[in-house]
Design an enzyme around this catalytic site. Structure first.
Site, PDB file in Angstrom:
ATOM      1  N   LYS A  14      16.120  16.481   8.253  1.00  0.00           N
ATOM      2  CA  LYS A  14      15.004  15.840   8.778  1.00  0.00           C
ATOM      3  C   LYS A  14      13.811  15.785   7.823  1.00  0.00           C
ATOM      4  O   LYS A  14      13.262  14.860   7.563  1.00  0.00           O
ATOM      5  CB  LYS A  14      14.551  16.433  10.157  1.00  0.00           C
ATOM      6  CG  LYS A  14      15.256  16.057  11.310  1.00  0.00           C
ATOM      7  CD  LYS A  14      14.551  16.530  12.537  1.00  0.00           C
ATOM      8  CE  LYS A  14      14.125  18.188  12.401  1.00  0.00           C
ATOM      9  NZ  LYS A  14      15.172  18.938  12.325  1.00  0.00           N
ATOM     10  N   ARG A  89       8.882  17.780  21.562  1.00  0.00           N
ATOM     11  CA  ARG A  89      10.144  18.519  21.840  1.00  0.00           C
ATOM     12  C   ARG A  89      10.302  18.705  23.110  1.00  0.00           C
ATOM     13  O   ARG A  89      11.323  19.239  23.624  1.00  0.00           O
ATOM     14  CB  ARG A  89       9.911  19.819  20.962  1.00  0.00           C
ATOM     15  CG  ARG A  89      10.061  19.896  19.458  1.00  0.00           C
ATOM     16  CD  ARG A  89      10.173  21.310  18.981  1.00  0.00           C
ATOM     17  NE  ARG A  89      10.122  20.962  17.360  1.00  0.00           N
ATOM     18  CZ  ARG A  89      10.570  21.780  16.619  1.00  0.00           C
ATOM     19  NH1 ARG A  89      10.861  22.846  17.066  1.00  0.00           N
ATOM     20  NH2 ARG A  89      10.536  21.474  15.340  1.00  0.00           N
ATOM     21  N   ARG A 128      21.536  27.505   2.337  1.00  0.00           N
ATOM     22  CA  ARG A 128      20.070  27.403   2.122  1.00  0.00           C
ATOM     23  C   ARG A 128      19.424  28.855   2.625  1.00  0.00           C
ATOM     24  O   ARG A 128      18.806  29.231   1.502  1.00  0.00           O
ATOM     25  CB  ARG A 128      19.421  26.415   3.220  1.00  0.00           C
ATOM     26  CG  ARG A 128      17.986  26.101   2.861  1.00  0.00           C
ATOM     27  CD  ARG A 128      17.531  24.977   3.683  1.00  0.00           C
ATOM     28  NE  ARG A 128      17.224  25.168   4.973  1.00  0.00           N
ATOM     29  CZ  ARG A 128      17.004  24.434   5.855  1.00  0.00           C
ATOM     30  NH1 ARG A 128      16.826  22.995   5.698  1.00  0.00           N
ATOM     31  NH2 ARG A 128      16.805  24.768   7.258  1.00  0.00           N
ATOM     32  N   ARG A 134      17.095  34.384   3.005  1.00  0.00           N
ATOM     33  CA  ARG A 134      16.858  34.491   4.402  1.00  0.00           C
ATOM     34  C   ARG A 134      17.766  35.260   5.022  1.00  0.00           C
ATOM     35  O   ARG A 134      18.974  34.657   5.608  1.00  0.00           O
ATOM     36  CB  ARG A 134      16.529  33.238   5.000  1.00  0.00           C
ATOM     37  CG  ARG A 134      15.183  32.533   4.292  1.00  0.00           C
ATOM     38  CD  ARG A 134      15.024  30.978   4.888  1.00  0.00           C
ATOM     39  NE  ARG A 134      15.093  31.012   6.207  1.00  0.00           N
ATOM     40  CZ  ARG A 134      14.578  29.901   6.903  1.00  0.00           C
ATOM     41  NH1 ARG A 134      14.278  28.838   6.331  1.00  0.00           N
ATOM     42  NH2 ARG A 134      14.456  29.972   8.488  1.00  0.00           N
ATOM     43  N   ARG A 145      20.344  28.590  17.242  1.00  0.00           N
ATOM     44  CA  ARG A 145      19.409  27.440  17.156  1.00  0.00           C
ATOM     45  C   ARG A 145      20.039  26.042  17.358  1.00  0.00           C
ATOM     46  O   ARG A 145      19.185  25.182  18.047  1.00  0.00           O
ATOM     47  CB  ARG A 145      18.870  27.570  15.754  1.00  0.00           C
ATOM     48  CG  ARG A 145      17.907  28.756  15.558  1.00  0.00           C
ATOM     49  CD  ARG A 145      17.459  28.999  13.995  1.00  0.00           C
ATOM     50  NE  ARG A 145      17.142  27.529  13.316  1.00  0.00           N
ATOM     51  CZ  ARG A 145      17.204  27.444  12.115  1.00  0.00           C
ATOM     52  NH1 ARG A 145      17.822  28.309  11.301  1.00  0.00           N
ATOM     53  NH2 ARG A 145      16.618  26.258  11.462  1.00  0.00           N
TER      54      ARG A 145
END
Length: 196
Positions: A14, A89, A128, A134, A145
């Site tokens: 996105k 959302r 990623r 991370r 998620r």
């Protein structure tokens, strides 16, 4: 004047596509994450309020989010259109956006839904996370998620689909391939993204 919403699961691309479409269409890409950060940095009244929730690890309530987005959409650069990323959302946010646009005689022109195979999306997000160091983005966290996205966002897609404004795009492939798919689909709705 083009008013778009870009929606899709984490890892569907996105952010990348929002930036590319913004440049092609000559409209601002408006991300709720960016709005929160800008208002917090600027020390605005809404920013201070949003930060109080974020500092406690809580979601910023609809009322605060709606006010921040309304304020951003009222800015001069959004007069000729915008691309929303990360808002709405919730059903309440959809109602608020509808009401805000209606006061200006507008509605969303299209909702671009980026789809992606879940396993490929998980792999993409794990890569990623490793590149960005991370360590909290484990496979379990990422899959959670994705479940939250599916549970919370699917009803919104149905709302917009009932209005005939949703175009569903495969978000996997090269950046150029995905951008071309989006531009072609928007062209089918009479939105020209090739000239810019």
């Amino acid at each position: 004047m083009t008013r778009l919403l870009l929606i899709g699961p984490p890892g569907s691309g996105k952010g990348t596509q929002a930036a590319r479409l913004s440049a092609r269409l000559g409209i601002p890409a408006i991300s709720t994450g960016d709005i929160f950060r800008d208002n917090v940095r600027g020390g605005t009244e809404l920013g201070v309020l949003a930060k109080s929730f974020m500092d406690r690890g809580e979601y910023v309530p609809d009322s605060v989010t709606n006010d921040l987005v309304r304020d951003r959409l009222a800015a001069a650069d959004a007069d000729s259109g915008f691309l929303l990323d990360g808002y709405p959302r919730t059903a309440e946010q959809v109602r608020t956006l509808d009401e805000f646009l209606a006061t200006r005689g507008h509605s969303l022109d299209a909702v671009v839904q980026l789809t992606a195979d879940e396993d490929e999306t998980v792999s993409r997000l794990l890569r990623r996370a490793a590149e960005q160091g991370r360590t909290d983005d484990t496979e379990d966290v990422i899959r959670h998620r994705l479940e939250v996205y599916a549970r919370e966002t699917a009803p919104l897609i149905d709302v917009y689909a009932s209005r005939g404004v949703v175009v569903s795009i495969d978000g996997l492939g090269s950046m150029d391939e995905v951008t071309d798919r989006i531009v072609d689909a928007l062209g089918g709705l009479g939105i020209d993204g090739k000239a810019a």
